[in-house]
Design an enzyme around this catalytic site. Structure first.
Site, PDB file in Angstrom:
ATOM      1  N   ILE A 103      54.195  37.551  31.495  1.00  0.00           N
ATOM      2  CA  ILE A 103      53.338  36.426  32.100  1.00  0.00           C
ATOM      3  C   ILE A 103      52.948  35.502  31.057  1.00  0.00           C
ATOM      4  O   ILE A 103      52.998  34.205  31.132  1.00  0.00           O
ATOM      5  CB  ILE A 103      52.320  36.929  33.035  1.00  0.00           C
ATOM      6  CG1 ILE A 103      52.839  37.758  34.038  1.00  0.00           C
ATOM      7  CG2 ILE A 103      51.515  35.743  33.469  1.00  0.00           C
ATOM      8  CD1 ILE A 103      51.772  38.671  35.140  1.00  0.00           C
ATOM      9  N   HIS A 156      43.351  35.665  45.014  1.00  0.00           N
ATOM     10  CA  HIS A 156      44.521  36.577  44.452  1.00  0.00           C
ATOM     11  C   HIS A 156      45.749  36.419  45.137  1.00  0.00           C
ATOM     12  O   HIS A 156      46.515  37.377  45.376  1.00  0.00           O
ATOM     13  CB  HIS A 156      43.898  38.165  44.709  1.00  0.00           C
ATOM     14  CG  HIS A 156      44.429  39.181  43.793  1.00  0.00           C
ATOM     15  ND1 HIS A 156      43.773  40.208  43.306  1.00  0.00           N
ATOM     16  CD2 HIS A 156      45.661  39.240  42.830  1.00  0.00           C
ATOM     17  CE1 HIS A 156      44.482  40.979  42.602  1.00  0.00           C
ATOM     18  NE2 HIS A 156      45.497  40.298  42.366  1.00  0.00           N
ATOM     19  N   GLY A 182      52.380  39.311  27.480  1.00  0.00           N
ATOM     20  CA  GLY A 182      53.515  40.108  28.066  1.00  0.00           C
ATOM     21  C   GLY A 182      54.121  38.968  28.644  1.00  0.00           C
ATOM     22  O   GLY A 182      54.382  37.817  28.195  1.00  0.00           O
ATOM     23  N   GLU A 224      36.856  42.157  45.819  1.00  0.00           N
ATOM     24  CA  GLU A 224      37.701  41.274  46.450  1.00  0.00           C
ATOM     25  C   GLU A 224      37.767  41.995  48.001  1.00  0.00           C
ATOM     26  O   GLU A 224      37.798  43.242  48.141  1.00  0.00           O
ATOM     27  CB  GLU A 224      38.981  41.229  45.966  1.00  0.00           C
ATOM     28  CG  GLU A 224      39.119  40.748  44.629  1.00  0.00           C
ATOM     29  CD  GLU A 224      40.607  40.575  44.108  1.00  0.00           C
ATOM     30  OE1 GLU A 224      41.518  40.780  44.757  1.00  0.00           O
ATOM     31  OE2 GLU A 224      40.638  40.040  42.981  1.00  0.00           O
ATOM     32  N   ALA A 244      44.219  37.890  35.610  1.00  0.00           N
ATOM     33  CA  ALA A 244      44.454  39.257  35.005  1.00  0.00           C
ATOM     34  C   ALA A 244      43.877  40.147  36.230  1.00  0.00           C
ATOM     35  O   ALA A 244      44.398  40.339  37.351  1.00  0.00           O
ATOM     36  CB  ALA A 244      43.832  39.529  33.506  1.00  0.00           C
TER      37      ALA A 244
END
Length: 314
Positions: free
Chosen positions: A147, A275, A145, A256, A226
């Site tokens: 990114i 993150h 995509g 997380e 990701a």
């Protein structure tokens, strides 16, 4: 029309929405209970996945949810999947910070910065770290995509050979030497010196990288920006401990925040960031610009630029 933004937003960015859409009433709160009250009369909700509550989707007036993030896992609930409420995301604004974060990790491994940083904290002058170059190495990108394309562009600028995996590959885009479908991923795993994950989290990509895939990577370095669930974390820890892969740069995790007892913290061949790869001083400016483009399309009855297909999951 009423738009509820249940996230922290500056007056500057609120003013931009007001200036572009003077007839739209914009409500803003960071209080969950107040948001639950205001959502009852809002047609549009602008939110983060971390600020979102399934209860909001019960609002009788809600027609559209726009997330300020790219990932939509956690938002694909029945009212959205069934089409009663449309969903858009902020895809396309993360390429610059995330690609730079990826290359910061790659250069840290290549030039030994991670190890030198540890030595510096102990006042150690040691030159026993094996250094290498990115030029001439093979960069594998799974997920092409916006990114993934920006990562490929930087890889090309560094003189790397770029391989990519894309759901519908077609002809290789600019800066990519070869692109294959998911069925051809094994070749990319075997040939990559650095493997970067940029895919959205879907049933197809959940645990995409497990024991078998890690074994195919030989001594490559895995970089995951990701979602944590794209990688079998237990299998990754084993591969890192046994030296089955050379290292990992991880910005996302299955749970997380990462548990303080996780073995990942203690591994010398693992770089951990919390993150934060997408964070940038320019993030909200880009996100609000994109929301305004979507809002314009919504008002005009046109297809939203970043409309999410619930069937695909992105």
């Amino acid at each position: 029309m009423r738009v509820l933004i249940n996230s922290k937003i500056s007056q500057e960015h609120l003013g931009k929405i007001h200036a572009g859409f003077p007839t739209v009433e914009v409500l803003n709160t960071t209080d969950p209970q107040e948001a639950l009250s205001l959502i009852q009369e809002a047609e549009v909700l602008v939110t983060w996945w971390s600020n979102f509550s399934e209860e909001y989707l019960q609002s009788p007036s809600l027609r559209w949810v726009h997330t300020l993030s790219s990932g939509v896992d956690g938002l694909l609930l029945p009212p959205i999947v069934e089409g009663r409420i449309i969903l858009s995301n902020s895809s396309g604004i993360h390429g610059i910070p995330i690609s730079e974060h990826v290359f910061a990790m790659m250069l840290s491994f290549s030039r030994g910065l991670y190890h030198f940083g540890k030595n510096q904290s102990h006042n150690l002058w040691q030159r026993d770290v094996q250094l290498s170059e990115l030029r001439g190495k093979t960069l594998g990108v799974i997920g092409l995509g916006k990114i993934g394309q920006e990562i490929a562009r930087l890889g090309n600028a560094f003189g790397m050979r770029v391989l990519a995996v894309k759901r519908n590959p077609g002809q290789p885009p600019e800066n990519v030497n070869r692109v294959v479908s998911m069925e051809g991923m094994e070749m990319v795993l075997k040939e990559s010196d650095y493997l970067v994950l940029t895919v959205p989290l879907t049933p197809e990509t959940n645990n995409l990288i497990g024991t078998k895939q890690l074994e195919l990577m030989n001594t490559a370095i895995l970089i995951n920006v990701a979602r944590g669930e794209v990688v079998d974390e237990g299998a990754l820890i084993t591969a890192l401990q046994q030296g089955a892969i050379a290292g990992a740069g991880l910005d996302v995790f299955e749970t997380e925040p990462l548990d303080s007892e996780s073995s990942l913290w203690q591994l010398d061949n693992c770089i951990i960031t919390p993150h934060c790869a997408a964070l940038s001083p320019q993030y909200m400016a880009r996100a609000i610009d994109l929301f305004c483009r979507n809002l314009e399309a919504y008002i005009q009855g046109e297809t939203l630029p970043t409309l999410v297909d619930p069937g695909r999951g992105y």
